[in-house]
Every structure is written in C-alpha cells, then in structure tokens.
Design a protein around this motif. Structure first.
Motif, PDB file in Angstrom:
ATOM      1  N   UNK A   1     -11.959 -39.465   0.277  1.00  0.00           N
ATOM      2  CA  UNK A   1     -12.257 -38.056  -0.015  1.00  0.00           C
ATOM      3  C   UNK A   1     -11.960 -37.746  -1.471  1.00  0.00           C
ATOM      4  N   UNK A   2     -10.864 -38.290  -1.996  1.00  0.00           N
ATOM      5  CA  UNK A   2     -10.548 -38.081  -3.410  1.00  0.00           C
ATOM      6  C   UNK A   2     -11.672 -38.650  -4.286  1.00  0.00           C
ATOM      7  N   UNK A   3     -12.164 -39.815  -3.911  1.00  0.00           N
ATOM      8  CA  UNK A   3     -13.289 -40.425  -4.628  1.00  0.00           C
ATOM      9  C   UNK A   3     -14.521 -39.530  -4.563  1.00  0.00           C
ATOM     10  N   UNK A   4     -14.821 -39.000  -3.392  1.00  0.00           N
ATOM     11  CA  UNK A   4     -15.984 -38.128  -3.221  1.00  0.00           C
ATOM     12  C   UNK A   4     -15.854 -36.867  -4.080  1.00  0.00           C
ATOM     13  N   UNK A   5     -14.705 -36.229  -4.042  1.00  0.00           N
ATOM     14  CA  UNK A   5     -14.515 -35.007  -4.825  1.00  0.00           C
ATOM     15  C   UNK A   5     -14.680 -35.288  -6.314  1.00  0.00           C
ATOM     16  N   UNK A   6     -14.095 -36.381  -6.779  1.00  0.00           N
ATOM     17  CA  UNK A   6     -14.254 -36.758  -8.177  1.00  0.00           C
ATOM     18  C   UNK A   6     -15.709 -37.001  -8.531  1.00  0.00           C
ATOM     19  N   UNK A   7     -16.427 -37.692  -7.677  1.00  0.00           N
ATOM     20  CA  UNK A   7     -17.849 -37.963  -7.923  1.00  0.00           C
ATOM     21  C   UNK A   7     -18.669 -36.685  -7.935  1.00  0.00           C
ATOM     22  N   UNK A   8     -18.399 -35.766  -7.002  1.00  0.00           N
ATOM     23  CA  UNK A   8     -19.145 -34.498  -6.978  1.00  0.00           C
ATOM     24  C   UNK A   8     -18.952 -33.733  -8.287  1.00  0.00           C
ATOM     25  N   UNK A   9     -17.730 -33.697  -8.782  1.00  0.00           N
ATOM     26  CA  UNK A   9     -17.452 -33.008 -10.043  1.00  0.00           C
ATOM     27  C   UNK A   9     -18.210 -33.682 -11.188  1.00  0.00           C
ATOM     28  N   UNK A  10     -18.176 -35.004 -11.235  1.00  0.00           N
ATOM     29  CA  UNK A  10     -18.870 -35.741 -12.302  1.00  0.00           C
ATOM     30  C   UNK A  10     -20.379 -35.546 -12.211  1.00  0.00           C
ATOM     31  N   UNK A  11     -20.931 -35.594 -11.007  1.00  0.00           N
ATOM     32  CA  UNK A  11     -22.372 -35.394 -10.833  1.00  0.00           C
ATOM     33  C   UNK A  11     -22.774 -34.011 -11.341  1.00  0.00           C
ATOM     34  N   UNK A  12     -22.030 -32.991 -10.955  1.00  0.00           N
ATOM     35  CA  UNK A  12     -22.347 -31.636 -11.411  1.00  0.00           C
ATOM     36  C   UNK A  12     -22.238 -31.535 -12.926  1.00  0.00           C
ATOM     37  N   UNK A  13     -21.260 -32.212 -13.508  1.00  0.00           N
ATOM     38  CA  UNK A  13     -21.097 -32.189 -14.956  1.00  0.00           C
ATOM     39  C   UNK A  13     -22.322 -32.784 -15.640  1.00  0.00           C
ATOM     40  N   UNK A  14     -22.876 -33.871 -15.094  1.00  0.00           N
ATOM     41  CA  UNK A  14     -24.042 -34.501 -15.708  1.00  0.00           C
ATOM     42  C   UNK A  14     -25.320 -33.686 -15.520  1.00  0.00           C
ATOM     43  N   UNK A  15     -25.331 -32.763 -14.580  1.00  0.00           N
ATOM     44  CA  UNK A  15     -26.482 -31.867 -14.456  1.00  0.00           C
ATOM     45  C   UNK A  15     -26.561 -30.910 -15.643  1.00  0.00           C
ATOM     46  N   UNK A  16     -25.419 -30.642 -16.274  1.00  0.00           N
ATOM     47  CA  UNK A  16     -25.375 -29.614 -17.310  1.00  0.00           C
ATOM     48  C   UNK A  16     -25.029 -30.151 -18.692  1.00  0.00           C
ATOM     49  N   UNK A  17     -24.827 -31.442 -18.813  1.00  0.00           N
ATOM     50  CA  UNK A  17     -24.536 -32.020 -20.117  1.00  0.00           C
ATOM     51  C   UNK A  17     -25.586 -33.071 -20.434  1.00  0.00           C
ATOM     52  N   UNK A  18     -25.411 -33.757 -21.534  1.00  0.00           N
ATOM     53  CA  UNK A  18     -26.401 -34.728 -21.957  1.00  0.00           C
ATOM     54  C   UNK A  18     -26.116 -36.113 -21.379  1.00  0.00           C
ATOM     55  N   UNK A  19     -27.082 -36.979 -21.607  1.00  0.00           N
ATOM     56  CA  UNK A  19     -26.994 -38.409 -21.283  1.00  0.00           C
ATOM     57  C   UNK A  19     -26.720 -38.728 -19.816  1.00  0.00           C
ATOM     58  N   UNK A  20     -27.572 -38.272 -18.889  1.00  0.00           N
ATOM     59  CA  UNK A  20     -27.364 -38.633 -17.484  1.00  0.00           C
ATOM     60  C   UNK A  20     -27.555 -40.129 -17.233  1.00  0.00           C
ATOM     61  N   UNK A  21     -28.259 -40.821 -18.120  1.00  0.00           N
ATOM     62  CA  UNK A  21     -28.459 -42.262 -17.956  1.00  0.00           C
ATOM     63  C   UNK A  21     -27.153 -43.033 -17.937  1.00  0.00           C
ATOM     64  N   UNK A  22     -26.196 -42.578 -18.718  1.00  0.00           N
ATOM     65  CA  UNK A  22     -24.878 -43.218 -18.723  1.00  0.00           C
ATOM     66  C   UNK A  22     -24.263 -43.137 -17.335  1.00  0.00           C
ATOM     67  N   UNK A  23     -24.403 -42.013 -16.671  1.00  0.00           N
ATOM     68  CA  UNK A  23     -23.858 -41.883 -15.308  1.00  0.00           C
ATOM     69  C   UNK A  23     -24.649 -42.741 -14.322  1.00  0.00           C
ATOM     70  N   UNK A  24     -25.959 -42.700 -14.426  1.00  0.00           N
ATOM     71  CA  UNK A  24     -26.809 -43.389 -13.456  1.00  0.00           C
ATOM     72  C   UNK A  24     -26.543 -44.889 -13.447  1.00  0.00           C
ATOM     73  N   UNK A  25     -26.389 -45.491 -14.603  1.00  0.00           N
ATOM     74  CA  UNK A  25     -26.112 -46.928 -14.642  1.00  0.00           C
ATOM     75  C   UNK A  25     -24.637 -47.244 -14.802  1.00  0.00           C
ATOM     76  N   UNK A  26     -23.858 -46.276 -15.213  1.00  0.00           N
ATOM     77  CA  UNK A  26     -22.423 -46.517 -15.382  1.00  0.00           C
ATOM     78  C   UNK A  26     -21.629 -46.256 -14.129  1.00  0.00           C
ATOM     79  N   UNK A  27     -22.222 -45.453 -13.210  1.00  0.00           N
ATOM     80  CA  UNK A  27     -21.510 -45.076 -11.996  1.00  0.00           C
ATOM     81  C   UNK A  27     -21.606 -46.165 -11.009  1.00  0.00           C
TER      82      UNK A  27
END
Length: 125
Positions: free
Chosen positions: A99-125
């Motif tokens: 659950x801690x992992x899920x919550x962290x991922x949800x926060x990071x995913x939402x952050x990438x919706x509103x910031x730049x460089x989503x490619x870093x998340x897509x291949x870095x995650x």
C-alpha cells in the motif's frame, strides 16, 4: 478504474486464491498480462509517436509530445494500481508495504501529469 476492479474480481474467481507475500496469488498472477504486454505496448507507442530519438523523447516536455499516448500510459498505470482496492471488496488483504508503494506511485503519477518529461517516468518507473 472500474474496469480494473472488474478485472480483479474475474481473476479472483479464475485464479488460485492462496496467500503469496501478503496478498492473494490471483492478484500477483493478474499483474503479468498488464506488466508484460500492456505497459510495454503503450510505452512503445509513446516512443513511436514522438518525432525524434528515444533519448530526446525521454526528456521531452509535454508541449513537445503527441501527449495522447503518454496520458494513456499514465492513466493505465494509475487504474492498474487502483485494482488492488478491489481486494478489500473481495474480503482479501494486501501487506502494508505494498500500500505504501501504491500511494507513492499514485503521487508520482499525478505529479507527472502536471510537470514535464513523462518519458522519464514511463521508462524509469
């Protein structure tokens, strides 16, 4: 997210239900098609839709992207992680570490919706 809950329910009826690392085995097995087929396919679509190299795409801001494939990837992973909420509807549980992992991922995913460089998340995650 609703489709992911239906998917979890179907897997709970069709796959083994024994405990595996703090959650039902069907929950782990249900991850395989998504992680091995859906995520790589959408990630490949993201790169293919970009007019440039893979390395350029990794650091490209939203305004330089086709954006649709990247948004679909972020929504797919968000909904994919949401499926585990269905465990509680099925009277199953998941270890707190996940659950801690899920919550962290949800926060990071939402952050990438509103910031730049989503490619870093897509291949870095």
């Amino acid at each position: 997210a609703g489709a992911s809950l239906v998917y979890t329910y179907a897997c709970s009826r069709l796959l083994p239900n024994r405990d595996f690392n703090g959650s039902p085995l069907y929950n782990w097995l249900s991850c395989l098609p998504v992680q091995l087929i859906a995520f790589p396919a959408v990630a490949a679509w993201c790169v293919a839709a970009y007019d440039g190299s893979f390395i350029e795409w990794l650091s490209a801001p939203w305004d330089k992207l086709a954006a649709t494939p990247e948004r679909i990837f972020l929504l797919l992973i968000y909904a994919y992680m949401f499926k585990d909420l269905g465990l509680y509807l099925l009277d199953a549980r998941m270890d707190a570490m996940y659950w801690a992992h899920h919550l962290g991922c949800w926060v990071i995913i939402l952050q990438f919706f509103f910031t730049t460089a989503p490619g870093i998340f897509i291949f870095g995650g």
